[in-house]
Design a protein around this motif. Structure first.
Motif, PDB file in Angstrom:
ATOM      1  N   ALA A 186       0.841  -1.199   0.000  1.00 22.92           N
ATOM      2  CA  ALA A 186       0.000   0.000   0.000  1.00 22.92           C
ATOM      3  C   ALA A 186       0.875   1.248   0.000  1.00 22.92           C
ATOM      4  O   ALA A 186       0.630   2.198  -0.755  1.00 22.92           O
ATOM      5  CB  ALA A 186      -0.929   0.004   1.214  1.00 22.92           C
ATOM      6  N   GLY A 187       1.917   1.233   0.835  1.00 19.77           N
ATOM      7  CA  GLY A 187       2.834   2.376   0.877  1.00 19.77           C
ATOM      8  C   GLY A 187       3.537   2.578  -0.452  1.00 19.77           C
ATOM      9  O   GLY A 187       3.664   3.708  -0.933  1.00 19.77           O
ATOM     10  N   GLY A 188       3.998   1.475  -1.054  1.00 16.96           N
ATOM     11  CA  GLY A 188       4.683   1.573  -2.342  1.00 16.96           C
ATOM     12  C   GLY A 188       3.785   2.177  -3.407  1.00 16.96           C
ATOM     13  O   GLY A 188       4.207   3.054  -4.168  1.00 16.96           O
ATOM     14  N   VAL A 189       2.531   1.715  -3.463  1.00 18.53           N
ATOM     15  CA  VAL A 189       1.590   2.237  -4.451  1.00 18.53           C
ATOM     16  C   VAL A 189       1.334   3.721  -4.192  1.00 18.53           C
ATOM     17  O   VAL A 189       1.330   4.547  -5.113  1.00 18.53           O
ATOM     18  CB  VAL A 189       0.265   1.441  -4.408  1.00 18.53           C
ATOM     19  CG1 VAL A 189      -0.797   2.131  -5.250  1.00 18.53           C
ATOM     20  CG2 VAL A 189       0.493   0.023  -4.887  1.00 18.53           C
ATOM     21  N   MET A 190       1.156   4.076  -2.908  1.00 20.05           N
ATOM     22  CA  MET A 190       0.874   5.476  -2.584  1.00 20.05           C
ATOM     23  C   MET A 190       2.045   6.380  -2.952  1.00 20.05           C
ATOM     24  O   MET A 190       1.860   7.477  -3.475  1.00 20.05           O
ATOM     25  CB  MET A 190       0.579   5.625  -1.088  1.00 20.05           C
ATOM     26  CG  MET A 190      -0.770   5.089  -0.696  1.00 20.05           C
ATOM     27  SD  MET A 190      -0.933   5.040   1.089  1.00 20.05           S
ATOM     28  CE  MET A 190      -1.170   6.769   1.426  1.00 20.05           C
TER      29      MET A 190
ATOM     30  N   VAL B 249      -1.491   0.523  12.157  1.00 26.42           N
ATOM     31  CA  VAL B 249      -0.035   0.442  12.313  1.00 26.42           C
ATOM     32  C   VAL B 249       0.607   1.473  11.396  1.00 26.42           C
ATOM     33  O   VAL B 249       0.288   1.553  10.216  1.00 26.42           O
ATOM     34  CB  VAL B 249       0.477  -0.969  11.967  1.00 26.42           C
ATOM     35  CG1 VAL B 249       1.991  -0.989  11.935  1.00 26.42           C
ATOM     36  CG2 VAL B 249      -0.039  -1.971  12.967  1.00 26.42           C
ATOM     37  N   LEU B 250       1.514   2.269  11.982  1.00 21.09           N
ATOM     38  CA  LEU B 250       2.159   3.337  11.220  1.00 21.09           C
ATOM     39  C   LEU B 250       3.516   2.907  10.682  1.00 21.09           C
ATOM     40  O   LEU B 250       4.126   1.988  11.216  1.00 21.09           O
ATOM     41  CB  LEU B 250       2.374   4.558  12.115  1.00 21.09           C
ATOM     42  CG  LEU B 250       1.331   5.672  12.052  1.00 21.09           C
ATOM     43  CD1 LEU B 250       0.070   5.228  12.752  1.00 21.09           C
ATOM     44  CD2 LEU B 250       1.880   6.923  12.698  1.00 21.09           C
ATOM     45  N   PHE B 251       3.980   3.592   9.668  1.00 21.23           N
ATOM     46  CA  PHE B 251       5.378   3.618   9.249  1.00 21.23           C
ATOM     47  C   PHE B 251       5.867   2.400   8.464  1.00 21.23           C
ATOM     48  O   PHE B 251       6.901   2.487   7.832  1.00 21.23           O
ATOM     49  CB  PHE B 251       6.329   3.820  10.432  1.00 21.23           C
ATOM     50  CG  PHE B 251       6.173   5.160  11.088  1.00 21.23           C
ATOM     51  CD1 PHE B 251       6.331   6.319  10.356  1.00 21.23           C
ATOM     52  CD2 PHE B 251       5.860   5.263  12.426  1.00 21.23           C
ATOM     53  CE1 PHE B 251       6.183   7.563  10.956  1.00 21.23           C
ATOM     54  CE2 PHE B 251       5.720   6.499  13.029  1.00 21.23           C
ATOM     55  CZ  PHE B 251       5.881   7.645  12.299  1.00 21.23           C
ATOM     56  N   VAL B 252       5.148   1.251   8.523  1.00 16.34           N
ATOM     57  CA  VAL B 252       5.620   0.104   7.748  1.00 16.34           C
ATOM     58  C   VAL B 252       5.559   0.449   6.262  1.00 16.34           C
ATOM     59  O   VAL B 252       6.493   0.203   5.510  1.00 16.34           O
ATOM     60  CB  VAL B 252       4.776  -1.154   8.044  1.00 16.34           C
ATOM     61  CG1 VAL B 252       5.172  -2.299   7.128  1.00 16.34           C
ATOM     62  CG2 VAL B 252       4.953  -1.558   9.496  1.00 16.34           C
ATOM     63  N   GLY B 253       4.432   1.068   5.861  1.00 11.29           N
ATOM     64  CA  GLY B 253       4.259   1.437   4.463  1.00 11.29           C
ATOM     65  C   GLY B 253       5.197   2.541   4.025  1.00 11.29           C
ATOM     66  O   GLY B 253       5.430   2.743   2.840  1.00 11.29           O
ATOM     67  N   LEU B 254       5.748   3.281   4.984  1.00  7.45           N
ATOM     68  CA  LEU B 254       6.692   4.343   4.637  1.00  7.45           C
ATOM     69  C   LEU B 254       8.097   3.782   4.460  1.00  7.45           C
ATOM     70  O   LEU B 254       8.767   4.028   3.458  1.00  7.45           O
ATOM     71  CB  LEU B 254       6.702   5.404   5.736  1.00  7.45           C
ATOM     72  CG  LEU B 254       7.718   6.521   5.525  1.00  7.45           C
ATOM     73  CD1 LEU B 254       7.153   7.556   4.568  1.00  7.45           C
ATOM     74  CD2 LEU B 254       8.100   7.167   6.839  1.00  7.45           C
ATOM     75  N   ALA B 255       8.527   3.004   5.458  1.00 10.56           N
ATOM     76  CA  ALA B 255       9.930   2.583   5.506  1.00 10.56           C
ATOM     77  C   ALA B 255      10.245   1.537   4.443  1.00 10.56           C
ATOM     78  O   ALA B 255      11.252   1.636   3.742  1.00 10.56           O
ATOM     79  CB  ALA B 255      10.254   2.052   6.898  1.00 10.56           C
ATOM     80  N   VAL B 256       9.371   0.518   4.307  1.00 12.35           N
ATOM     81  CA  VAL B 256       9.716  -0.624   3.459  1.00 12.35           C
ATOM     82  C   VAL B 256       9.958  -0.249   1.996  1.00 12.35           C
ATOM     83  O   VAL B 256      10.977  -0.648   1.430  1.00 12.35           O
ATOM     84  CB  VAL B 256       8.660  -1.748   3.601  1.00 12.35           C
ATOM     85  CG1 VAL B 256       8.923  -2.868   2.619  1.00 12.35           C
ATOM     86  CG2 VAL B 256       8.664  -2.263   5.020  1.00 12.35           C
ATOM     87  N   PRO B 257       9.057   0.538   1.365  1.00 17.22           N
ATOM     88  CA  PRO B 257       9.337   0.869  -0.039  1.00 17.22           C
ATOM     89  C   PRO B 257      10.667   1.601  -0.232  1.00 17.22           C
ATOM     90  O   PRO B 257      11.336   1.395  -1.241  1.00 17.22           O
ATOM     91  CB  PRO B 257       8.156   1.759  -0.430  1.00 17.22           C
ATOM     92  CG  PRO B 257       7.075   1.372   0.490  1.00 17.22           C
ATOM     93  CD  PRO B 257       7.749   1.031   1.784  1.00 17.22           C
ATOM     94  N   HIS B 258      11.054   2.413   0.745  1.00 20.39           N
ATOM     95  CA  HIS B 258      12.341   3.104   0.620  1.00 20.39           C
ATOM     96  C   HIS B 258      13.500   2.110   0.636  1.00 20.39           C
ATOM     97  O   HIS B 258      14.436   2.218  -0.144  1.00 20.39           O
ATOM     98  CB  HIS B 258      12.512   4.130   1.743  1.00 20.39           C
ATOM     99  CG  HIS B 258      11.749   5.388   1.499  1.00 20.39           C
ATOM    100  ND1 HIS B 258      12.132   6.313   0.577  1.00 20.39           N
ATOM    101  CD2 HIS B 258      10.608   5.852   2.033  1.00 20.39           C
ATOM    102  CE1 HIS B 258      11.259   7.310   0.560  1.00 20.39           C
ATOM    103  NE2 HIS B 258      10.317   7.044   1.444  1.00 20.39           N
ATOM    104  N   ILE B 259      13.407   1.152   1.564  1.00 14.56           N
ATOM    105  CA  ILE B 259      14.464   0.139   1.639  1.00 14.56           C
ATOM    106  C   ILE B 259      14.469  -0.684   0.353  1.00 14.56           C
ATOM    107  O   ILE B 259      15.509  -0.918  -0.258  1.00 14.56           O
ATOM    108  CB  ILE B 259      14.240  -0.778   2.864  1.00 14.56           C
ATOM    109  CG1 ILE B 259      14.273   0.056   4.150  1.00 14.56           C
ATOM    110  CG2 ILE B 259      15.281  -1.882   2.914  1.00 14.56           C
ATOM    111  CD1 ILE B 259      13.751  -0.665   5.359  1.00 14.56           C
TER     112      ILE B 259
END
Lengths: 335, 341
Positions: A79-83, A259-269
């Protein structure tokens, strides 16, 4: 050229292999670590053939949270990656944009006023997620061009209001919400496998939709004009991306809470290995999201023995630094 | 200049008075007094205004107990903490030159509560709880200014970094919650939302000292800030060093916000709303008006939670968060409309 070499096929293959190994390791750790630690051999023995009854019982209690952790981690990361792709915003995260807490607010409303049961959570969560997506988008793009920071601020507003609402409802009806106290922060503890099966189909649908959108997201990265001239319809890609994000974030929240931040951090990594191509990025997110979430959960079980720290709390520790790094990289205030 | 009078005492002391601020200030004082009488008088246990003087003098009796133990300290803490948050917000917004740069928005109050919980519960006895709150607030603002990469100057980044700091601070607090006894944890959990329940005279003393010291300092620094706002060069030229003035203002703002957090938890958005309302109504930057507005806001919010028909009394911070969140949304949109963000 340098860029291409950095993200070569060989590097990507190694990255995927490493991610698979990490995921396996995280799963074994999650099954082995807890108030009754097990040896890795015991875990594997018990999984492959029938082992010690006691070991089997301990293991069985840890299976649901592990399965849920894997599902939710994958859902949030994708979801984070798509966003991040669709908004071209490196700060995008279903948690930061208020989508998860919107889903939570809908579930809390359902429990408090309509007597919703576990099977109803998922539909409520989807409804809440859709409402949040629309709200954040409307607020963030009101009055012209939506700047990078602007939509995050809109997310902050939606988060503030919805989480105050969740607090208000759950604190004023303590007897109804006693069991959900931990859920409000995001927790993997005390889940059953049924809950995992309940959200599984939604997560599969969301993931498939996200993968189908990957080429479209690549085109969007070139800008709307070029994407249009290459035969894409940006508005359709955006709309379907919104749907995919709402399904993934809603299902994840129905499973474990916001849950916060999983969608933020993972796509960057993941992007540092895969490069910007979403067809490579999203599959890697599917592998690495669970690694982050499951390892956070394991860490939460270890550092506060004999108590546990909710996974939603742990991901903040791990993920907020990722936010700071992404923020420092932004140039200028509007970037 | 209209609307300003100069008050001279002898030849050495002269004060420029802003008539509108004075008027609004007086109205606010009356308003707070009326709200205070309401807070003491409403509900089943309420003491009607006519009986207040005798209840204050009496040593025993039901009315005296209600006024002196149950509601009086709570009211005084609400007034004091509201003022501290209001003044703190006013200074911050002026230093960052943007209405969003408030201690609650940039994660400072969350940091203060982490510090208070850390030094109050986890490692007790090293420093007093209010000092712990200040330490937490300083750490929070340090992280924020490093994370933005541009110090405290860009409003958008400031808030986003604040979200991250807030998440870490609240995580730390959750960690502490698991480390302590159940009964303690329940009390702490309410305090964390910002609560005025069960305040005592010790809390009143803490916030009174903080306000006396911080408020006086704020008055002094506020006049220097007014010069700095004309431009750094002018300020340096007349001997009011711009950077030192700003640093001083930030320190005072931190102490005030941390003091508020120490007595009633991180009550959300008072520091954001009060200075803004003060600017709109009084058209002045005066920290006094901002403080009085903060007091009035917090007392109103506390009256709402105390006498709402809900079966369970909510922490006052939940109410201010809901109202303040909507306000923040409105503020953001209005800033965007002006193209200021």
């Amino acid at each position: 050229m340098a860029e291409r070499r950095r993200h070569s096929a060989g590097r990507y293959a190694w990255g995927v292999a490493a991610a698979v190994v990490l995921l396996g390791l995280a799963i074994v750790l999650s099954l082995a670590v807890g108030s009754k630690p097990l040896e890795a051999q015991q875990v594997i023995a018990s999984l492959t053939r029938h082992g010690d009854d006691y070991v089997d019982a301990v293991l069985a209690s840890r299976v649901p949270r592990t399965v849920l952790g894997v599902l939710v981690g994958a859902a949030l990361a994708v979801a984070g990656g798509v966003m991040q792709g669709v908004t071209r915003n490196p700060l995008a995260d279903p948690g930061l944009f208020g989508i998860n807490v919107g889903a939570a607010a809908a579930i809390v409303t359902g429990i408090a006023f309509f007597g919703a049961t576990v099977t109803g959570y998922i539909w409520l969560a989807l409804l809440g997620a859709v409402v949040s997506v629309v709200l954040v988008y409307a607020l963030g793009s009101a009055h012209g061009r939506s700047a990078t920071t602007r939509i995050v601020l809109a997310g902050a507003v939606v988060t503030a209001v919805f989480s105050a609402y969740v607090q208000a409802v759950s604190l004023s009806l303590p007897e109804v919400f006693d069991a959900y106290r931990f859920w409000v922060v995001g927790s993997l503890a005390g889940r059953s496998l049924d809950q995992a099966w309940l959200i599984l189909p939604f997560i599969i649908v969301g993931l498939v939709l996200a993968f189908l959108l990957a080429p479209g997201l690549n085109m969007l990265a070139l800008g709307d004009d070029i994407a249009t001239s290459l035969g894409q319809r940006p508005i359709v890609v955006r709309l379907l991306s919104g749907v995919a994000v709402a399904i993934l974030a809603g299902a994840a929240t129905a499973g474990v809470g916001p849950v916060l931040f999983v969608g933020l951090a993972v796509p960057h990594i993941a992007r540092s290995v895969s490069g910007p191509d979403h067809r490579r990025l999203l599959p890697l997110c599917v592998l690495l999201g669970p690694v982050l979430l499951v390892l956070s959960d394991v860490l939460g079980r270890v550092i506060a023995r004999p108590d546990e720290i909710m996974v939603g709390v742990m991901t903040a520790f791990v993920g907020a630094p990722a936010l700071f790094i992404a923020l420092r990289r932004l140039r200028g205030d509007r970037a | 200049m209209t609307g300003r009078r100069t008050l001279r005492i002898g030849t050495r002391i002269s004060l420029v008075l802003h008539t509108r601020s004075l008027l609004v200030g007086a109205v606010l004082v009356v308003l707070i007094a009326v709200l205070g009488i309401l807070a003491l008088g409403l509900g089943d246990l309420g003491v009607p205004p006519t009986e207040l003087p005798s209840a204050l003098v009496a040593d025993s009796g039901a009315a005296s107990f209600v006024v002196k133990t149950l509601r009086g300290p709570r009211l005084l803490v609400a007034i004091g903490a509201g003022a501290a948050f209001g003044v703190s917000g006013s200074l911050f917004q002026r230093v960052t030159r943007n209405p969003l740069g408030s201690p609650d928005v940039i994660g400072l109050t969350a940091g203060a509560s982490a510090g208070a919980v850390g030094f109050g519960v986890l490692w007790p006895g090293i420093v007093p709880l209010p000092v712990g709150a200040v330490i937490g607030a300083v750490v929070a603002i340090g992280i924020v200014s490093v994370a933005t990469g541009t110090g405290l100057s860009s409003p958008g980044k400031l808030i986003i970094a604040g979200i991250g700091v807030q998440a870490i601070a609240l995580s730390f607090v959750q960690f502490v919650l698991t480390r302590i006894k159940r009964e303690q944890a329940t009390v702490l959990a309410t305090w964390l939302n910002g609560s005025l329940e069960a305040r005592n005279l010790q809390d009143v003393a803490v916030i009174a000292v903080v306000l006396l010291v911080g408020g006086t300092a704020a008055l002094v620094v506020s006049r220097r800030l007014a010069i700095v706002e004309m431009g750094d060069d002018i300020a340096d030229g007349v001997g009011a060093s711009a950077s030192r003035t700003r640093t001083g203002a930030v320190i005072i703002a931190i102490v005030l916000a941390a003091g508020g957090v120490a007595v009633c938890g991180p009550i959300a958005f008072i520091a954001l709303m009060a200075p803004h309302l003060a600017r709109v109504v009084a058209r002045s930057q005066s920290p006094v008006v901002a403080g009085l507005t903060g007091s009035a806001l917090l007392v109103v919010a506390d009256i709402i939670v105390q006498f709402s028909p809900l079966p369970q009394q909510l922490p006052v911070g939940v109410v201010t968060a809901m109202i303040g969140g909507v306000f923040l949304g409105w503020l953001l949109v209005s800033q965007w409309r002006k193209g200021a963000l």
